[in-house]
Structures are given as C-alpha cells and as structure tokens.
Scaffold this active site. Structure first.
Site, mmCIF file in Angstrom:
data_model
loop_
_atom_site.group_PDB
_atom_site.id
_atom_site.type_symbol
_atom_site.label_atom_id
_atom_site.label_comp_id
_atom_site.label_asym_id
_atom_site.label_seq_id
_atom_site.Cartn_x
_atom_site.Cartn_y
_atom_site.Cartn_z
ATOM 1 N N GLU A 147 0.844 -1.201 0.000
ATOM 2 C CA GLU A 147 0.000 0.000 0.000
ATOM 3 C C GLU A 147 0.883 1.257 0.000
ATOM 4 O OE1 GLU A 147 -2.622 -0.096 3.344
ATOM 5 O OE2 GLU A 147 -3.684 -1.878 2.627
ATOM 6 N N ARG A 186 -1.611 -0.713 -24.459
ATOM 7 C CA ARG A 186 -1.657 -1.791 -25.453
ATOM 8 C C ARG A 186 -2.916 -2.646 -25.300
ATOM 9 N NH1 ARG A 186 4.320 -4.003 -24.632
ATOM 10 N NH2 ARG A 186 3.843 -3.234 -22.549
ATOM 11 N N GLN A 187 -3.637 -2.443 -24.194
ATOM 12 C CA GLN A 187 -4.912 -3.145 -24.008
ATOM 13 C C GLN A 187 -6.053 -2.183 -24.336
ATOM 14 O OE1 GLN A 187 -5.335 -5.770 -20.627
ATOM 15 N NE2 GLN A 187 -3.180 -5.500 -20.124
ATOM 16 N N LYS A 191 6.266 -8.126 -38.906
ATOM 17 C CA LYS A 191 6.392 -8.873 -37.644
ATOM 18 C C LYS A 191 5.033 -9.458 -37.273
ATOM 19 C CE LYS A 191 5.899 -6.903 -33.396
ATOM 20 N NZ LYS A 191 6.115 -5.947 -32.290
ATOM 21 N N ARG A 250 2.948 -11.473 -33.898
ATOM 22 C CA ARG A 250 3.042 -11.867 -32.486
ATOM 23 C C ARG A 250 1.901 -12.825 -32.174
ATOM 24 N NH1 ARG A 250 5.228 -9.511 -27.734
ATOM 25 N NH2 ARG A 250 5.745 -7.541 -28.738
ATOM 26 N N GLY A 263 11.560 -8.512 -26.895
ATOM 27 C CA GLY A 263 11.342 -9.552 -27.912
ATOM 28 C C GLY A 263 11.339 -9.004 -29.338
HETATM 29 C C1 R5P Z 1 4.088 -3.299 -30.317
HETATM 30 O O1 R5P Z 1 3.214 -3.092 -31.142
HETATM 31 C C2 R5P Z 1 4.864 -2.203 -29.672
HETATM 32 O O2 R5P Z 1 5.025 -1.133 -30.544
HETATM 33 C C3 R5P Z 1 6.230 -2.699 -29.217
HETATM 34 O O3 R5P Z 1 6.941 -3.151 -30.343
HETATM 35 C C4 R5P Z 1 6.083 -3.821 -28.227
HETATM 36 O O4 R5P Z 1 5.142 -3.496 -27.255
HETATM 37 C C5 R5P Z 1 7.395 -4.118 -27.579
HETATM 38 O O5 R5P Z 1 7.246 -5.177 -26.676
HETATM 39 P P1 R5P Z 1 8.410 -6.217 -26.463
HETATM 40 O O6 R5P Z 1 9.644 -5.440 -26.123
HETATM 41 O O7 R5P Z 1 7.954 -7.072 -25.313
HETATM 42 O O8 R5P Z 1 8.536 -6.996 -27.728
#
Ligand code: R5P
Length: 292
Positions: A40, A96-97, A192, A194, A226
């Site tokens: 807390e 990102r959510q 890319k 994911r 990543g």
């Molecule tokens: C993804 O769309 C974002 O722009 C970043 O590339 C991503 O969030 C990076 O996350 P991480 O370092 O875990 O790959």
C-alpha cells in the site's frame, strides 16, 4: 491573463516533474510517498497553490498498478484545491490493451480512462501513447505529445554515415518515416507477427537491403525486448554494419536491456518518460510546449 501553474511530481516521475516545473517557472510540489511492506502507498502533500492549473506528473510503468493508484490519489487530492487538474502521464501503462483482440478480453484501457476522469482530471497529456484508440477512451481534452523529434535530434548529433531507419513492424511505419525524415535518410518497416496467446514474436520479412549500413531501430515501447531482439538478429543476418535502438518508453522488463545488447545492438537510447540508464532524451520541453 497570466496562467498560473503548479506541478506535482509523483513517485514515478519526480525528476521529469521538476524539469517541467522549472521550464514553466511554476512551483514544484512533492507528493511524498511511502510504500508499506504490504504494497500500500501513503502519500503526503506539501502546499498546493490555490487557483492554479495543477499538473500531476506520474508515469505508470512497473509496478504499474501501484503507480496508477498513486496517480489517481494525487489527482483526487489536488482536485480539492483546484478545479483545473491536468493528468500528465508520460508513459501510459495498459495502452496496449486498448481493444478486444481475443473474445472475452477486458479492455482495461477504457477502465483506466474512466478512473482518471472520475478522480478529477480535466485534461490528459501523454507522450507517444501506443495507439490513438487508447487515447480515444478519454472523453476529456487530450494531447499526445511526440518524443520523436527529440530522439531524432540525439541521433543527428551522432552523425552516422550510410544510415537507415528501421521499424520492427508495419504498425510503426509512420513513426519510422517521421524519424527518418528528420534525419534526412531513408526508412524501411519489417513484417512482424506476435502470437496473441504466447506473446512470441516472429519476423516475417525474408530479405532487406541493409548490407554495410548503420541501422536505427525505432519503436514506441521496449518491454521484454522480444520485438527488438528478433529484428536486430534478422538485420545482423542481412549483413548490416551496426544496429542502434531508439525508443520513447524503455520498460526493459525481464533483463531486456542485457538481452538486447547480447543480440548485437551497439547502443539503446530512450527518453525520461521512464527513468532508466538509457534515458538520454528529455521530454520535459515537448510536454511544456504542449501545455503553454
Ligand atoms: C508493439 O506493437 C509495440 O510497438 C512494441 O513493439 C512492443 O510493445 C514491444 O514489446 P516487447 O519489447 O515485449 O517486444
């Protein structure tokens, strides 16, 4: 009429808040924070000047929920003395959510937007938020400040020869294009993918012409590293010269910085939206400009 500002620095963004206060020639109010062993937080304020626009500066990087709750508490307390509270959340966690990717997922960004508004913020200011969709969850005036010009200035001073900007994914194309145009060099974007369940990243591009070039990989967030690691390894296999990395928000979780260096990256530069050893670029100027 002279606008009076006051700047409150939360635990996560003290240095940045002080810089903003100095630029605005505004009083800096410290939100003294103690985190108890059970997690807390206890926050104690100094005097908040009345009738001023109060900027509450607090990024919500890990511990994300703790920093978020601290930001909400500060906003709510500041609201008692001023009706004009601006929430300055340079790094907005949970952005990102911003939508449902898989059925049943909670869109946490929309809950956070409601909480920040309910706490009393009249305006939200963020830096390079992950997506416009995330920002659109806010129904109050909003400002998304770009750190790209400041990052580009840093790289300009490096005077790299035969350089190229690379986005690790198509989603970052516009960012890479802007960065490249400021340096007056070219850019490419990799393909890319994911895996939404495992989070694993795969570079789908097969061949790019980067032989002998110095590359600047540009991204908004580096979390586990990543995306950047996979991109750097791919580019090295394509016989580029050196790989540099520029990002706005360097989270570097799970030892990401070390892993990125191990993947052959020469230097990583981030901004002070998240204070790290890599935070060589200051965003207090661009934030202040957006407020004045
Ligand atoms: C993804 O769309 C974002 O722009 C970043 O590339 C991503 O969030 C990076 O996350 P991480 O370092 O875990 O790959």
């Amino acid at each position: 009429m002279l606008v009076k500002f006051a700047v409150i620095g939360g635990n996560a963004s003290r240095d940045l808040a002080k810089r903003i206060a100095r630029r605005l020639k505004a009083p800096y109010v410290e939100a003294k924070t103690r985190v108890f062993p059970d997690g807390e937080s206890k926050i104690t304020f100094g005097h908040i000047p009345k009738n001023s626009i109060v900027l509450v500066v607090q990024s919500t990087y890990p511990p994300v929920d703790t920093n978020l709750l601290q930001a909400l508490s500060i906003i709510s307390q500041a609201r008692k003395v001023s009706s004009k509270i601006y929430a300055v959340i340079p790094y907005m966690g949970y952005a990102r959510q911003d939508r449902q990717f898989l059925s049943g997922e909670v869109v946490t960004m929309s809950i956070i937007a409601k909480m920040i508004q309910a706490a009393g913020a009249k305006k939200i200011i963020v830096v390079d938020i992950h997506s416009k969709t995330a920002l659109n969850h806010f129904k109050i005036p909003k400002e998304n400040v770009s750190a790209i010009p400041e990052l580009a200035k840093y790289f300009k001073k490096m005077k790299l020869k035969n350089a190229l900007v690379v986005s690790p994914d198509m989603g970052g194309s516009l960012r890479a294009k802007k960065f490249a145009s400021l340096l007056n060099i070219g850019f490419i974007a990799l393909k890319k993918s994911r895996n939404r369940n495992t989070g694993k990243v795969l570079i789908q591009s097969s061949k790019v012409d980067v032989r002998g070039k110095d590359l600047i990989l540009v991204d908004d967030i580096i979390s586990t590293g990543g995306s950047i690691i996979k991109a750097a390894q791919f580019l090295k296999r394509q016989k580029c010269k050196r790989v540099f990395v520029a990002c706005t928000h360097g989270l570097f979780v799970e030892g990401a910085e070390k892993k990125i260096k191990k993947a052959g990256v020469s230097r990583i530069i981030s901004t002070n939206t998240i204070p790290r050893g890599t935070s060589k670029v200051d965003v207090s100027g661009v934030i202040t400009e957006s407020i004045r």
